[in-house]
Every structure is written in structure tokens, then in C-alpha cells.
Design an enzyme around this catalytic site. Structure first.
Site, mmCIF file in Angstrom:
data_model
loop_
_atom_site.group_PDB
_atom_site.id
_atom_site.type_symbol
_atom_site.label_atom_id
_atom_site.label_comp_id
_atom_site.label_asym_id
_atom_site.label_seq_id
_atom_site.Cartn_x
_atom_site.Cartn_y
_atom_site.Cartn_z
ATOM 1 N N TYR A 72 0.844 -1.195 0.000
ATOM 2 C CA TYR A 72 0.000 0.000 0.000
ATOM 3 C C TYR A 72 0.881 1.247 0.000
ATOM 4 O O TYR A 72 0.609 2.223 -0.693
ATOM 5 C CB TYR A 72 -0.920 0.013 1.233
ATOM 6 C CG TYR A 72 -1.919 -1.109 1.251
ATOM 7 C CD1 TYR A 72 -3.146 -0.990 0.602
ATOM 8 C CD2 TYR A 72 -1.654 -2.294 1.938
ATOM 9 C CE1 TYR A 72 -4.077 -2.023 0.630
ATOM 10 C CE2 TYR A 72 -2.582 -3.334 1.971
ATOM 11 C CZ TYR A 72 -3.782 -3.193 1.312
ATOM 12 O OH TYR A 72 -4.700 -4.214 1.338
ATOM 13 N N ASN B 100 -12.312 -1.662 -5.027
ATOM 14 C CA ASN B 100 -12.112 -2.096 -6.400
ATOM 15 C C ASN B 100 -13.317 -2.935 -6.843
ATOM 16 O O ASN B 100 -13.584 -3.976 -6.265
ATOM 17 C CB ASN B 100 -10.824 -2.926 -6.484
ATOM 18 C CG ASN B 100 -10.677 -3.671 -7.787
ATOM 19 O OD1 ASN B 100 -11.230 -3.292 -8.808
ATOM 20 N ND2 ASN B 100 -9.921 -4.758 -7.746
ATOM 21 N N CYS C 126 -6.418 -6.537 -6.814
ATOM 22 C CA CYS C 126 -6.276 -5.948 -5.478
ATOM 23 C C CYS C 126 -5.738 -6.963 -4.474
ATOM 24 O O CYS C 126 -5.163 -6.577 -3.452
ATOM 25 C CB CYS C 126 -7.606 -5.354 -5.013
ATOM 26 S SG CYS C 126 -9.006 -6.445 -5.181
ATOM 27 N N HIS C 127 -5.859 -8.255 -4.761
ATOM 28 C CA HIS C 127 -5.323 -9.281 -3.864
ATOM 29 C C HIS C 127 -3.797 -9.267 -3.829
ATOM 30 O O HIS C 127 -3.199 -9.834 -2.921
ATOM 31 C CB HIS C 127 -5.836 -10.672 -4.267
ATOM 32 C CG HIS C 127 -5.440 -11.096 -5.641
ATOM 33 N ND1 HIS C 127 -6.114 -10.658 -6.774
ATOM 34 C CD2 HIS C 127 -4.433 -11.887 -6.078
ATOM 35 C CE1 HIS C 127 -5.534 -11.189 -7.844
ATOM 36 N NE2 HIS C 127 -4.508 -11.926 -7.451
ATOM 37 N N GLU D 214 -1.345 -18.046 -7.952
ATOM 38 C CA GLU D 214 -0.275 -17.372 -8.692
ATOM 39 C C GLU D 214 1.102 -17.879 -8.283
ATOM 40 O O GLU D 214 2.114 -17.285 -8.621
ATOM 41 C CB GLU D 214 -0.387 -15.857 -8.497
ATOM 42 C CG GLU D 214 -1.678 -15.313 -9.077
ATOM 43 C CD GLU D 214 -1.793 -13.810 -8.995
ATOM 44 O OE1 GLU D 214 -0.760 -13.118 -8.905
ATOM 45 O OE2 GLU D 214 -2.939 -13.310 -9.037
#
Length: 180
Positions: free
Chosen positions: A99, A127, A135-136, A162
Site C-alpha cells: 500500500y 475495487n 487488489c489481492h 499465482e
């Protein structure tokens, strides 16, 4: 007129929204801020953008990186939120950003000395196109996994899809951004 489509993911139901041309929303069913940008008048209808999004999600949930974006993305939000969401789109598959780093980038772009990481967190949390606008992939500077509107458990699973090394992250025991 707005349209919706439902997708069954391994992590639960997903509802998509479109204005007829662009993807305007994608939410885990029941998540925080679910469908807040969707008008009350909408109908369920299969559209080309939903077909493309289904294909993208099928690839993603196989643990592979989709090499395309669904036709057109059009998330509804303020200029600041749009700016944050554009940065989210730049975070590579299998990588994360903090962030604070997003806040520093926006501050630099705007010629400011600093920008609030909490303000960035608010934009990330709102989002409207989850997963595709990733956003994850946003984490705390200390590796904390907080603030995912779909729930921390889903954030963990998405990062695992991922192939992220999850040893570098942790779920805080308490905090203000632990959407459960």
C-alpha cells in the site's frame, strides 16, 4: 441497461456486471461492497464480455497467467480510485506491491511529498473488478495480508493460484482491515 452473469469458481460464486460492452464489476458473492456500483435494474444475459471473462477466469483458476484482459474494463469510481486501480493493473502476475509503495508512486505523480497509504487502502478495498484488477496482490509493508473485500482466506488462495511463496506473508490476528 446493465447486465449480470454468474460464474462458479473454485473459491465460490462470482457475479459479473456489464453495461453491455465493458466489464463494470466482478465480485465474489457476498463480499464486502458486493455490487455497490450495480444499478438495481439489471438483467441476466450472456454477453461477449462475459464469455471473455469466463475464459480469463478459467485460465486463472487453472493456476496459469491469462495473456489477455477481457474486452474492456470500466470500473466506476473517483479519479483517485481510478488512479489506484490503474496501478493495480500494473502489478505482475505472481508479484505483490505494498500500500505504501502505491501511495509513494501516486504522491510522486501528483508532485506531493506524501500520500496516505490508508487512502490507497480504501481505494483498493473498493475495487469493483476483483481478481482481474488484482487488489489481492496488495500487501502491508511487513507482509501482512489485510484488506481483501472477498475475505482473507480468498486473498491467500488467489496468491497461491499465482504460485506465490506464502512464507513471506502472514495474516494478522487483529486489525481494522481484516474483512472476513
Amino acid at each position: 441497461m446493465e447486465y449480470i452473469h454468474h460464474y462458479k469458481s473454485p473459491l465460490g460464486g462470482i457475479t459479473m456486471a456489464s453495461d453491455g460492452k465493458a466489464l463494470t464489476g466482478l465480485w465474489f458473492d457476498g463480499q464486502k461492497y458486493f455490487a455497490v456500483t450495480l444499478s438495481k435494474e439489471h438483467e441476466e444475459k450472456m454477453l461477449p464480455v462475459f464469455e471473455e471473462t469466463d475464459r480469463w477466469l478459467d485460465i486463472y483458476f487453472q493456476g496459469k497467467e491469462p495473456d489477455f484482459l477481457p474486452l474492456v474494463l470500466f470500473p466506476c469510481g473517483s479519479e483517485f480510485r481510478q488512479e489506484v486501480w490503474q496501478i493495480l493493473l500494473s502489478i505482475p502476475y505472481g508479484k505483490t506491491m505494498t500500500y505504501g509503495k502505491i501511495a509513494a508512486y501516486i504522491a510522486k505523480q501528483r508532485g506531493l511529498t506524501r500520500m496516505s497509504a490508508q487512502a490507497v487502502g480504501g481505494a483498493v478495498g473498493h475495487n469493483p473488478i476483483s481478481i482481474i484488477v488484482p487488489c489481492h496482490r496488495v500487501v502491508g509493508i511487513d507482509g501482512s495480508l489485510t484488506g481483501y473485500a472477498g475475505g482473507i482466506d480468498k486473498k491467500v488462495k488467489l496468491l497461491e493460484y499465482e504460485h506465490m511463496n506464502m512464507e513471506q506473508f502472514y495474516v494478522p490476528k487483529k486489525g481494522t482491515a481484516l474483512y472476513k
